[in-house]
Design a protein around this motif. Structure first.
Motif, PDB file in Angstrom:
ATOM      1  N   LEU A 112       0.848  -1.187   0.000  1.00 23.19           N
ATOM      2  CA  LEU A 112       0.000   0.000   0.000  1.00 23.19           C
ATOM      3  C   LEU A 112       0.888   1.243   0.000  1.00 23.19           C
ATOM      4  O   LEU A 112       1.997   1.213   0.546  1.00 23.19           O
ATOM      5  N   PRO A 113       0.386   2.338  -0.550  1.00 24.14           N
ATOM      6  CA  PRO A 113       1.118   3.600  -0.427  1.00 24.14           C
ATOM      7  C   PRO A 113       1.183   4.007   1.044  1.00 24.14           C
ATOM      8  O   PRO A 113       0.173   3.911   1.761  1.00 24.14           O
ATOM      9  N   SER A 114       2.337   4.449   1.495  1.00 21.84           N
ATOM     10  CA  SER A 114       2.512   4.777   2.914  1.00 21.84           C
ATOM     11  C   SER A 114       1.552   5.867   3.369  1.00 21.84           C
ATOM     12  O   SER A 114       1.030   5.808   4.485  1.00 21.84           O
ATOM     13  N   HIS A 115       1.290   6.865   2.532  1.00 23.94           N
ATOM     14  CA  HIS A 115       0.390   7.946   2.941  1.00 23.94           C
ATOM     15  C   HIS A 115      -1.043   7.443   3.091  1.00 23.94           C
ATOM     16  O   HIS A 115      -1.795   7.915   3.938  1.00 23.94           O
ATOM     17  N   PHE A 116      -1.438   6.455   2.288  1.00 26.00           N
ATOM     18  CA  PHE A 116      -2.775   5.874   2.375  1.00 26.00           C
ATOM     19  C   PHE A 116      -2.908   5.019   3.641  1.00 26.00           C
ATOM     20  O   PHE A 116      -3.942   5.032   4.305  1.00 26.00           O
ATOM     21  N   ALA A 117      -1.876   4.286   3.976  1.00 30.09           N
ATOM     22  CA  ALA A 117      -1.918   3.355   5.107  1.00 30.09           C
ATOM     23  C   ALA A 117      -1.776   4.044   6.464  1.00 30.09           C
ATOM     24  O   ALA A 117      -2.143   3.457   7.495  1.00 30.09           O
ATOM     25  N   ARG A 118      -1.266   5.271   6.492  1.00 25.59           N
ATOM     26  CA  ARG A 118      -0.937   5.944   7.750  1.00 25.59           C
ATOM     27  C   ARG A 118      -2.117   5.989   8.730  1.00 25.59           C
ATOM     28  O   ARG A 118      -1.956   5.720   9.924  1.00 25.59           O
ATOM     29  N   THR A 119      -3.302   6.321   8.258  1.00 24.57           N
ATOM     30  CA  THR A 119      -4.473   6.399   9.135  1.00 24.57           C
ATOM     31  C   THR A 119      -4.748   5.059   9.803  1.00 24.57           C
ATOM     32  O   THR A 119      -5.048   4.985  10.991  1.00 24.57           O
ATOM     33  N   TRP A 120      -4.633   3.997   9.035  1.00 23.70           N
ATOM     34  CA  TRP A 120      -4.888   2.661   9.568  1.00 23.70           C
ATOM     35  C   TRP A 120      -3.783   2.233  10.528  1.00 23.70           C
ATOM     36  O   TRP A 120      -4.047   1.549  11.520  1.00 23.70           O
ATOM     37  N   GLU A 121      -2.566   2.643  10.233  1.00 28.21           N
ATOM     38  CA  GLU A 121      -1.445   2.363  11.151  1.00 28.21           C
ATOM     39  C   GLU A 121      -1.660   3.080  12.477  1.00 28.21           C
ATOM     40  O   GLU A 121      -1.437   2.497  13.544  1.00 28.21           O
ATOM     41  N   ASP A 122      -2.072   4.345  12.409  1.00 32.71           N
ATOM     42  CA  ASP A 122      -2.300   5.130  13.623  1.00 32.71           C
ATOM     43  C   ASP A 122      -3.364   4.509  14.515  1.00 32.71           C
ATOM     44  O   ASP A 122      -3.336   4.672  15.734  1.00 32.71           O
ATOM     45  N   LYS A 123      -4.301   3.792  13.923  1.00 26.70           N
ATOM     46  CA  LYS A 123      -5.362   3.117  14.680  1.00 26.70           C
ATOM     47  C   LYS A 123      -4.943   1.728  15.158  1.00 26.70           C
ATOM     48  O   LYS A 123      -5.709   1.038  15.815  1.00 26.70           O
TER      49      LYS A 123
END
Length: 166
Positions: A112-123
């Motif tokens: 996945l693109p890192s900027h797209f995944a960031r929100t899900w990582e933060d959760k």
């Protein structure tokens, strides 16, 4: 203005048929009939979710990775030096949202693109696989057919788009 979402090959086909004025994506860049202008670079990481064996694995080895079922991307232009091209692939997705759904199931790993995944990582719902050799960059380009004469509106749009990513 009409905005469509399609695989890069389909966008190139539409450009060749002059049914599309401009296309943005990552392309094979082998079409001599096109002009390609780089817009931006996107970093892709390999991700997994809770429930996947790699989610808590601090430093997975090659054997651990090869045991994983991955999400395939039919539109990616694979290079022989591209990281992780695992043998098991029971899921395919053309869009990042589909890839995300397969990864969130806990059964697959995928890019996945890192900027797209960031929100899900933060959760705490995604985690990048902790190996620096598994990430890669993808250049996105603006493509247009060289033979197609651009109107004033297209020229203005193209100039604004290039300026926005400069």
């Amino acid at each position: 203005i009409e905005l469509i979402s399609a695989m890069p090959g389909e966008m190139e086909r539409l450009l060749l048929q002059q049914r599309l004025d401009l296309a943005i994506g990552y392309f094979s860049q082998v079409q001599s009939a096109f002009d390609y202008r780089e817009l931006f670079i996107e970093t892709q990481h390999l991700y997994c979710a809770p429930g996947h064996p790699l989610f808590t694995h601090a430093n997975p080895g090659d054997q651990d990775l090869q045991a994983c079922d991955r999400v395939g991307h039919p539109y990616r232009f694979l290079r022989s030096d591209e990281p992780f091209q695992g043998e098991r692939c029971s899921a395919r997705s053309e869009q990042v949202e589909g890839t995300l759904a397969f990864i969130l199931s806990g059964k697959h790993v995928g890019y996945l693109p890192s900027h797209f995944a960031r929100t899900w990582e933060d959760k705490g719902l995604l985690r990048s696989v902790r190996r620096s050799d598994l990430s890669f960059d993808v250049a996105f380009h603006l493509a247009r057919h060289r033979a197609q004469v651009a109107g004033d509106a297209q020229k203005a749009f193209e100039e604004d788009l290039l300026a926005a990513f400069a």
